[in-house]
Structure formats: C-alpha cells, structure tokens
Design an enzyme around this catalytic site. Structure first.
Site, PDB file in Angstrom:
ATOM      1  N   CYS A 100      18.254  44.527  33.982  1.00  0.00           N
ATOM      2  CA  CYS A 100      17.667  44.867  32.678  1.00  0.00           C
ATOM      3  C   CYS A 100      16.151  44.994  32.796  1.00  0.00           C
ATOM      4  O   CYS A 100      15.538  45.855  32.157  1.00  0.00           O
ATOM      5  CB  CYS A 100      18.019  43.805  31.638  1.00  0.00           C
ATOM      6  SG  CYS A 100      19.781  43.657  31.366  1.00  0.00           S
ATOM      7  N   CYS A 137      27.264  53.807  31.307  1.00  0.00           N
ATOM      8  CA  CYS A 137      27.046  52.710  32.268  1.00  0.00           C
ATOM      9  C   CYS A 137      26.832  51.379  31.555  1.00  0.00           C
ATOM     10  O   CYS A 137      26.640  50.355  32.202  1.00  0.00           O
ATOM     11  CB  CYS A 137      25.854  53.012  33.156  1.00  0.00           C
ATOM     12  SG  CYS A 137      26.147  54.405  34.231  1.00  0.00           S
TER      13      CYS A 137
END
Ligand code: FES
Length: 284
Positions: A104, A35
């Site tokens: 993130c 990913c």
C-alpha cells in the site's frame, strides 16, 4: 487479523484530503480495481510548491491510510522534495504497516511519481509500463523493473517479502520462480548456485496464501471441468496446512463413486500439482 498502529486507524477512519481536484496540475493513477487496490492522486502546484493534494482510493484500511498520509506528507513541499519521498517514508509516517500491507505504501509512492510526471507533461495520468520491462506476474500485472526496484529500495530477501511489497506472486503462484531469480539477480548472483535446485514440488517455498491460490486454481482448471461434465461440482470448504476439506455438490453429492472420485481425481490432482502430502477429506 492485521495489527494496525493508532495512526493507521486514525487515517483510515478520518482520512485527510479525500476527494478530487477538478483542475489538478498533475494526476497519477495506479493499481486497478481488478487487483483489489487502486489509487488516484491529484496535486495542485504553484511556484514549484505542492499547495494541495487529494486522493481517491479503493482498497483496504492500510491503502486508505497510506493515501491519506501521502497527501499530508507532500502538501507544502517543493516538487523536488516530494520526489525524494519513498514508500518507507509513508509507512514510517503511519508508525509502520504490517509487512503484508507494505504494498500500500509502494502504491502511494508510485502514484506520486506518476502525478509529477503528468504535471511535467511527460506522461498521462495512468501509469503505463515501458515495454522494455518484462511482465513477471500476470495475476497483478507486475513487471520486473518494479520488483527489482522494490527489492533494492527495501532490501527484500525472500519471495514472500516481494509479495508483501508488490503483490507479485500473491495469486496463482506461477511467477514465484521468476521472482526468486530476480532476487538472486539483485544480489548480484548471475547464475544459480550449483547445483541449481529445482523445487521438489510445485508449492515448495510458497507462502500459505500462494498455496491456497494454487489449490483454488487447480480446482478450477483441473478438477471442476471433469465433475461438471457429469453434472456435479465441488466446493472448497477449508484449507488447514496440508489438509483440504471439500464438499461435493450436484450429481457428485449422491454419486456412489464419490469416495473413488475424491481419491483418484481430487486428491491425486492436488498431490500432483500442489504438494505430494496433501490429504483431502470430505465434509459430512
Ligand atoms: S502470475 Fe504471479 S501470482 Fe499469478
């Protein structure tokens, strides 16, 4: 190009606490190389206090900076204090992240939760999904419970927001309708506002990145196999709004019917499966 804060640049170029704790008390692994982002967090705990934390991260500058910031945020905290940390705390510590990179910070929060569960003996190091949730985004392996949580904790309003925070919807775009439904569910709208409006065409409401992925997917699944059967192929050169530039290769490059193939196969398929206004042009 993303606009990064000085703090993000500093944590990217000088990451704190990168590495492995061999005798860690808790380990949390989230994401996957497939990913594009993966983070393993190691924590050492003594008398209920996180005395050390290290990380190994595969990903972009903001993934590394978020992991580095996370370790600084949790070292010295009690486990109970660390548990309250949210992805917003990580992003704020860095002076903010580009909205497209907020996933993130979410990855950091999830790694911490997994490491704490692992420390308590409640789970292995790798985040596994409970089978109660439904897989929404096959491209990135994102379940509905993660999307709903990101929507609620970050007050997300649009499908693009959800993609920025979770990556769901950032691949082929097949899950966009389900993400939109989850947004409505989170807002307490139990049914579609009447009349329930279906998208006018497949790419309606998609972000540019989602549209680009959909174009690539149609090329791979619906166009290339037909050209390859005759010894040809096609190369995607550029996508500028609704204009797609391509180049024929192999037998197609010298085929006298290439103009007809362009219109009747390539352009027709992209108009049917992506957007009726797409114009395809051939690179010289
Ligand atoms: S299934 Fe979600 S982007 Fe492909």
């Amino acid at each position: 190009m993303w606009e990064y804060t000085d703090a993000v640049k500093d944590h990217f170029f000088n990451p704190r606490n990168a590495g492995v704790i061999e005798d860690a008390d808790g380990v949390g692994e989230v994401g996957s190389l497939a990913c594009g982002d993966a983070l393993t967090l190691y924590i050492k705990v003594q008398d209920g206090i996180i005395t050390d934390a290290k990380f190994k991260t595969f990903g972009c500058a903001s993934a590394i900076a978020s992991s580095s910031a996370l370790t600084e945020l949790i070292i010295g905290k009690t486990v109970e204090e660390a548990e309250k940390l949210t992805n917003k705390d990580i992003a704020n510590y860095l002076g903010g992240l580009p909205r497209e990179k907020m996933h993130c910070s979410v990855m950091g929060q999830e790694a911490l939760e997994q490491a704490i569960k692992n420390m308590r003996g409640e789970a292995g190091p790798k985040a596994e999904h409970s089978h109660e949730g439904n897989l929404v985004c096959e491209c990135f392996g994102i379940f509905d419970e993660e999307i709903l949580r990101a929507i609620k904790e970050n007050d997300l309003q649009t499908v693009e927001d959800v993609t920025n925070f979770t990556k769901a919807g950032g691949g082929c775009g097949k899950c966009v309708d389900e993400i939109a439904r989850l947004l409505r569910q989170a807002r307490g709208e139990t049914s579609c506002p009447a009349p329930c409006k279906a998208p006018a065409f497949p790419a309606e409401g998609m972000t540019n990145i989602q549209r680009m992925h959909l174009i690539e997917s149609v090329m791979d699944q619906d166009i290339r196999p037909i050209l390859q059967a005759d010894g040809g192929n096609i190369q995607l050169i550029d996508i500028e709004k609704k204009q797609v530039t391509v180049k024929f290769t192999g037998m197609c490059s010298s085929c006298p019917s290439s103009k007809a193939t362009l219109e009747n196969l390539v352009e027709a398929k992209l108009r049917e499966k992506v957007d009726p206004d797409i114009k395809v042009i051939l690179e010289d």
